[in-house]
Write an enzyme that holds these catalytic residues in place. Structure first.
Site, PDB file in Angstrom:
ATOM      1  N   GLY A  10     -83.580  12.657  40.933  1.00  0.00           N
ATOM      2  CA  GLY A  10     -83.110  13.637  39.948  1.00  0.00           C
ATOM      3  C   GLY A  10     -84.264  14.479  39.396  1.00  0.00           C
ATOM      4  N   LEU A  33     -77.583   9.468  44.529  1.00  0.00           N
ATOM      5  CA  LEU A  33     -77.510  10.892  44.874  1.00  0.00           C
ATOM      6  C   LEU A  33     -76.239  11.559  44.326  1.00  0.00           C
ATOM      7  CD1 LEU A  33     -78.918  10.860  48.550  1.00  0.00           C
ATOM      8  CD2 LEU A  33     -80.166  11.119  46.400  1.00  0.00           C
ATOM      9  N   ASN A  35     -76.038  13.139  41.626  1.00  0.00           N
ATOM     10  CA  ASN A  35     -76.412  14.425  41.018  1.00  0.00           C
ATOM     11  C   ASN A  35     -77.769  14.898  41.533  1.00  0.00           C
ATOM     12  OD1 ASN A  35     -75.758  16.574  39.248  1.00  0.00           O
ATOM     13  ND2 ASN A  35     -77.177  15.766  37.722  1.00  0.00           N
ATOM     14  N   SER A 124     -82.995   9.994  24.479  1.00  0.00           N
ATOM     15  CA  SER A 124     -82.850  11.433  24.246  1.00  0.00           C
ATOM     16  C   SER A 124     -82.900  11.744  22.769  1.00  0.00           C
ATOM     17  CB  SER A 124     -81.490  11.854  24.799  1.00  0.00           C
ATOM     18  OG  SER A 124     -81.162  13.145  24.358  1.00  0.00           O
ATOM     19  N   ALA A 125     -83.341  12.949  22.460  1.00  0.00           N
ATOM     20  CA  ALA A 125     -83.308  13.412  21.069  1.00  0.00           C
ATOM     21  C   ALA A 125     -81.884  13.517  20.553  1.00  0.00           C
ATOM     22  CB  ALA A 125     -83.986  14.774  20.964  1.00  0.00           C
ATOM     23  N   TYR A 148     -71.879  10.614  25.600  1.00  0.00           N
ATOM     24  CA  TYR A 148     -73.180  10.578  26.280  1.00  0.00           C
ATOM     25  C   TYR A 148     -74.264  10.067  25.327  1.00  0.00           C
ATOM     26  CZ  TYR A 148     -77.749  12.301  27.748  1.00  0.00           C
ATOM     27  OH  TYR A 148     -79.095  12.385  28.037  1.00  0.00           O
ATOM     28  N   LYS A 152     -76.762   6.421  25.032  1.00  0.00           N
ATOM     29  CA  LYS A 152     -78.214   6.301  24.811  1.00  0.00           C
ATOM     30  C   LYS A 152     -78.489   5.371  23.627  1.00  0.00           C
ATOM     31  CE  LYS A 152     -79.511   8.979  28.143  1.00  0.00           C
ATOM     32  NZ  LYS A 152     -80.030   8.335  29.354  1.00  0.00           N
ATOM     33  N   ARG A 291     -71.453  27.138  20.479  1.00  0.00           N
ATOM     34  CA  ARG A 291     -70.917  26.093  21.359  1.00  0.00           C
ATOM     35  C   ARG A 291     -70.598  24.876  20.487  1.00  0.00           C
ATOM     36  NH1 ARG A 291     -74.717  24.181  26.291  1.00  0.00           N
ATOM     37  NH2 ARG A 291     -76.029  23.496  24.552  1.00  0.00           N
TER      38      ARG A 291
HETATM   39  P1  NAD Z   1     -80.518  14.015  36.807  1.00  0.00           P
HETATM   40  O1  NAD Z   1     -79.032  14.003  36.864  1.00  0.00           O
HETATM   41  O2  NAD Z   1     -81.225  15.105  37.522  1.00  0.00           O
HETATM   42  O3  NAD Z   1     -81.089  12.613  37.332  1.00  0.00           O
HETATM   43  C1  NAD Z   1     -80.386  11.401  37.170  1.00  0.00           C
HETATM   44  C2  NAD Z   1     -80.330  10.721  38.522  1.00  0.00           C
HETATM   45  O4  NAD Z   1     -79.648   9.476  38.399  1.00  0.00           O
HETATM   46  C3  NAD Z   1     -79.583  11.550  39.582  1.00  0.00           C
HETATM   47  O5  NAD Z   1     -80.405  11.691  40.715  1.00  0.00           O
HETATM   48  C4  NAD Z   1     -78.327  10.721  39.877  1.00  0.00           C
HETATM   49  O6  NAD Z   1     -77.937  10.859  41.231  1.00  0.00           O
HETATM   50  C5  NAD Z   1     -78.793   9.318  39.523  1.00  0.00           C
HETATM   51  N1  NAD Z   1     -77.724   8.395  39.100  1.00  0.00           N
HETATM   52  C6  NAD Z   1     -76.785   8.567  38.143  1.00  0.00           C
HETATM   53  N2  NAD Z   1     -76.011   7.471  38.052  1.00  0.00           N
HETATM   54  C7  NAD Z   1     -76.479   6.563  38.960  1.00  0.00           C
HETATM   55  C8  NAD Z   1     -76.100   5.261  39.335  1.00  0.00           C
HETATM   56  N3  NAD Z   1     -75.056   4.642  38.780  1.00  0.00           N
HETATM   57  N4  NAD Z   1     -76.796   4.637  40.308  1.00  0.00           N
HETATM   58  C9  NAD Z   1     -77.836   5.257  40.910  1.00  0.00           C
HETATM   59  N5  NAD Z   1     -78.244   6.492  40.594  1.00  0.00           N
HETATM   60  C10 NAD Z   1     -77.566   7.146  39.635  1.00  0.00           C
HETATM   61  O7  NAD Z   1     -80.925  13.993  35.271  1.00  0.00           O
HETATM   62  P2  NAD Z   1     -82.359  14.207  34.597  1.00  0.00           P
HETATM   63  O8  NAD Z   1     -82.321  15.485  33.842  1.00  0.00           O
HETATM   64  O9  NAD Z   1     -83.428  13.953  35.569  1.00  0.00           O
HETATM   65  O10 NAD Z   1     -82.300  13.047  33.514  1.00  0.00           O
HETATM   66  C11 NAD Z   1     -82.865  11.762  33.761  1.00  0.00           C
HETATM   67  C12 NAD Z   1     -82.586  10.882  32.561  1.00  0.00           C
HETATM   68  O11 NAD Z   1     -83.102  11.485  31.389  1.00  0.00           O
HETATM   69  C13 NAD Z   1     -81.093  10.657  32.305  1.00  0.00           C
HETATM   70  O12 NAD Z   1     -80.917   9.318  31.888  1.00  0.00           O
HETATM   71  C14 NAD Z   1     -80.808  11.616  31.163  1.00  0.00           C
HETATM   72  O13 NAD Z   1     -79.729  11.159  30.378  1.00  0.00           O
HETATM   73  C15 NAD Z   1     -82.111  11.580  30.390  1.00  0.00           C
HETATM   74  N6  NAD Z   1     -82.335  12.790  29.591  1.00  0.00           N
HETATM   75  C16 NAD Z   1     -82.303  14.024  30.190  1.00  0.00           C
HETATM   76  C17 NAD Z   1     -82.489  15.159  29.405  1.00  0.00           C
HETATM   77  C18 NAD Z   1     -82.432  16.541  30.030  1.00  0.00           C
HETATM   78  O14 NAD Z   1     -82.286  17.522  29.290  1.00  0.00           O
HETATM   79  N7  NAD Z   1     -82.554  16.687  31.336  1.00  0.00           N
HETATM   80  C19 NAD Z   1     -82.738  15.065  28.031  1.00  0.00           C
HETATM   81  C20 NAD Z   1     -82.793  13.788  27.462  1.00  0.00           C
HETATM   82  C21 NAD Z   1     -82.600  12.649  28.258  1.00  0.00           C
HETATM   83  N1  UFG Z   2     -77.738  27.924  24.955  1.00  0.00           N
HETATM   84  C1  UFG Z   2     -77.218  29.197  25.046  1.00  0.00           C
HETATM   85  N2  UFG Z   2     -76.619  29.574  26.205  1.00  0.00           N
HETATM   86  C2  UFG Z   2     -76.516  28.751  27.292  1.00  0.00           C
HETATM   87  C3  UFG Z   2     -77.057  27.436  27.199  1.00  0.00           C
HETATM   88  C4  UFG Z   2     -77.660  27.055  26.011  1.00  0.00           C
HETATM   89  O1  UFG Z   2     -77.290  29.984  24.093  1.00  0.00           O
HETATM   90  O2  UFG Z   2     -75.937  29.146  28.312  1.00  0.00           O
HETATM   91  C5  UFG Z   2     -78.432  27.515  23.716  1.00  0.00           C
HETATM   92  C6  UFG Z   2     -77.788  26.329  23.017  1.00  0.00           C
HETATM   93  O3  UFG Z   2     -76.780  26.772  22.125  1.00  0.00           O
HETATM   94  C7  UFG Z   2     -78.998  25.703  22.307  1.00  0.00           C
HETATM   95  C8  UFG Z   2     -80.160  25.997  23.261  1.00  0.00           C
HETATM   96  O4  UFG Z   2     -79.726  27.070  24.081  1.00  0.00           O
HETATM   97  O5  UFG Z   2     -79.240  26.383  21.101  1.00  0.00           O
HETATM   98  C9  UFG Z   2     -80.509  24.803  24.157  1.00  0.00           C
HETATM   99  O6  UFG Z   2     -79.335  24.361  24.819  1.00  0.00           O
HETATM  100  P1  UFG Z   2     -79.402  23.319  26.031  1.00  0.00           P
HETATM  101  O7  UFG Z   2     -77.994  23.133  26.506  1.00  0.00           O
HETATM  102  O8  UFG Z   2     -80.421  23.748  27.028  1.00  0.00           O
HETATM  103  O9  UFG Z   2     -79.970  21.996  25.357  1.00  0.00           O
HETATM  104  P2  UFG Z   2     -79.384  21.097  24.179  1.00  0.00           P
HETATM  105  O10 UFG Z   2     -80.420  21.037  23.113  1.00  0.00           O
HETATM  106  O11 UFG Z   2     -78.026  21.508  23.781  1.00  0.00           O
HETATM  107  O12 UFG Z   2     -79.238  19.665  24.891  1.00  0.00           O
HETATM  108  C10 UFG Z   2     -80.258  19.125  25.724  1.00  0.00           C
HETATM  109  C11 UFG Z   2     -79.622  18.234  26.772  1.00  0.00           C
HETATM  110  C12 UFG Z   2     -79.001  17.027  26.108  1.00  0.00           C
HETATM  111  C13 UFG Z   2     -80.059  16.316  25.333  1.00  0.00           C
HETATM  112  C14 UFG Z   2     -80.702  17.233  24.343  1.00  0.00           C
HETATM  113  C15 UFG Z   2     -81.875  16.538  23.697  1.00  0.00           C
HETATM  114  O13 UFG Z   2     -78.613  18.942  27.473  1.00  0.00           O
HETATM  115  O14 UFG Z   2     -78.501  16.157  27.085  1.00  0.00           O
HETATM  116  O15 UFG Z   2     -81.201  18.407  24.996  1.00  0.00           O
HETATM  117  O16 UFG Z   2     -82.405  17.301  22.693  1.00  0.00           O
HETATM  118  F1  UFG Z   2     -79.489  15.288  24.673  1.00  0.00           F
END
Ligand code: NAD
Ligand code: UFG
Length: 336
Positions: A10, A33, A35, A124-125, A148, A152, A291
């Site tokens: 991921g 895989l 996602n 996550s935050a 979600y 966490k 949103r």
């Molecule tokens: P991502 O979806 O790109 O990566 C997650 C990976 O986990 C994917 O490759 C998916 O195929 C795999 N996966 C999901 N469920 C599974 C399962 N049951 N068994 C095996 N593999 C599985 O997401 P990311 O952005 O890389 O996020 C990674 C982690 O960080 C996640 O736990 C997410 O919740 C956390 N996180 C992400 C963000 C963000 O904004 N990207 C913010 C805060 C926390």
């Molecule tokens: N936004 C837009 N247009 C878009 C997408 C986002 O205006 O098409 C704005 C949102 O309203 C927000 C900012 O851009 O003000 C950031 O939005 P994101 O969706 O990129 O991020 P979020 O802060 O909403 O959430 C992300 C992850 C969550 C995680 C969180 C942690 O998606 O999973 O950060 O802070 F929990």
């Protein structure tokens, strides 16, 4: 001696694999895989010139997880695997609870039976819900607003209970703020399926011509320009934070909780302007309704991670925009 990276194909996991390989760790990836693409793993190998042992397996498949531990000398786990789409989690709560929580339980049970008790968890935050004040420190009250986020919070509690029952566990709970950007090679990056939920992939898809314009979700928040403020952090800085956390828990047992953010907040319009300055590409936008579930302002107090891990984010918002754009330009359809 190897590190198991669940979800290593991921977005954040793949960037962390690169850092691990650069630091000469042996890397084993378990990912279903659901996602992600196996191409991410090929490219990690191309970038680093090193190999990754890959298991296409589901964390819910206990036997498959056990096999990974039997076949490798795993000493620690970075646990990224999970589902992460907030909106989808509201529609399919059981799917989220089962995947994220049961998956973590099976992982921890297998780790315990194999005597591996070193775990870094992707929190996550979002666990801070609507913060009472910013910047947010680790002591701030928690409370998630959607399934979600609750996965966490619940996993954090489960891991604290695990350490309470067996003090040999060494656990880091890393609360990420908003990861964006891509490896500077432009070879790996964020590859959302369908309509991107998050701001930066939406911006880069508009910039590359895949979408007409960005919808800015509300300009009537209590912020200087009325648009939402977030703490955007370069995914490579975030990846480095994991290695620092791993070193920290290798040195001492316990449960440590760290914010991984930059400490700086940028509004949506700040990001649109920074993207123009960094890349020369103007992103057309339209202001639309807020949103549901979004908050006005969210940024970290990252001082604990600096003090205890010796880690701080180094990359600028310009780096984040340039690197996200390089990835999108060279891979307009992601890994496809
Ligand atoms: P991502 O979806 O790109 O990566 C997650 C990976 O986990 C994917 O490759 C998916 O195929 C795999 N996966 C999901 N469920 C599974 C399962 N049951 N068994 C095996 N593999 C599985 O997401 P990311 O952005 O890389 O996020 C990674 C982690 O960080 C996640 O736990 C997410 O919740 C956390 N996180 C992400 C963000 C963000 O904004 N990207 C913010 C805060 C926390
Ligand atoms: N936004 C837009 N247009 C878009 C997408 C986002 O205006 O098409 C704005 C949102 O309203 C927000 C900012 O851009 O003000 C950031 O939005 P994101 O969706 O990129 O991020 P979020 O802060 O909403 O959430 C992300 C992850 C969550 C995680 C969180 C942690 O998606 O999973 O950060 O802070 F929990």
């Amino acid at each position: 001696m190897a590190i198991l990276v669940t979800g290593g194909a991921g977005y954040i996991g793949s960037h962390t694999c690169i850092q691990l390989l650069k630091e000469n760790y042996e890397v084993v990836v378990l990912d279903n895989l659901s996602n992600s693409s196996p191409k991410a793993l090929q490219r990690i190998e191309e970038i680093t010139g090193k190999t990754v042992m890959f298991y296409q397996a589901d964390l819910l498949d206990r036997q498959a997880v056990e096999r990974v531990f039997e076949e490798n000398n795993i000493t620690g786990v970075l646990h990224f695997a999970g589902l992460k789409a907030v909106g989808e989690s509201v529609e399919k709560p059981l799917y989220y609870y089962h995947n994220n929580i049961t998956g973590t339980l099976i992982l921890c049970e297998t780790m315990r039976s194999c005597g591996v008790k070193t775990l870094v968890f992707s929190s996550s935050a979002t666990v801070y819900g609507t913060p009472e004040r910013v910047p947010i420190s680790e002591e701030a009250p928690t409370g998630a607003a959607n399934p979600y986020g609750r996965t966490k919070l619940m996993i954090e509690e489960i891991l604290r209970d695990l350490h309470q029952a067996d003090s040999d566990w060494r656990i880091a709970l890393l609360r990420y703020f908003n990861p964006i950007g891509a490896d500077e090679s432009g070879r790996i990056g964020e590859d959302p399926t369908g309509l991107p939920n998050n701001l930066m992939p939406f911006i880069t898809q508009v910039a590359v011509g895949k979408r007409d314009k960005l919808m800015v979700f509300g300009d009537d928040y209590d912020t200087p320009d009325g648009t939402g403020i977030r703490d955007y952090i370069h995914v490579t800085d975030l990846a480095e934070g994991h290695l620092k956390a791993l070193e920290k828990i290798a040195a001492e047992t316990g449960v440590k909780t760290y914010n991984l953010g930059t400490g700086f907040g940028y509004s949506v319009l700040d990001i649109v302007h920074a993207f123009l300055e960094a890349t020369g590409v103007q992103v057309p936008y339209e202001i639309t309704d807020r949103r549901p579930g979004d908050i006005a302002s969210c940024y970290a107090d990252p001082s604990l991670a600096e003090k205890e891990l010796g880690w701080r984010a180094k990359k600028t918002i310009r780096d984040m925009c340039c690197d996200a754009w390089r990835w999108q330009q060279h891979n307009p359809n992601g890994y496809q």
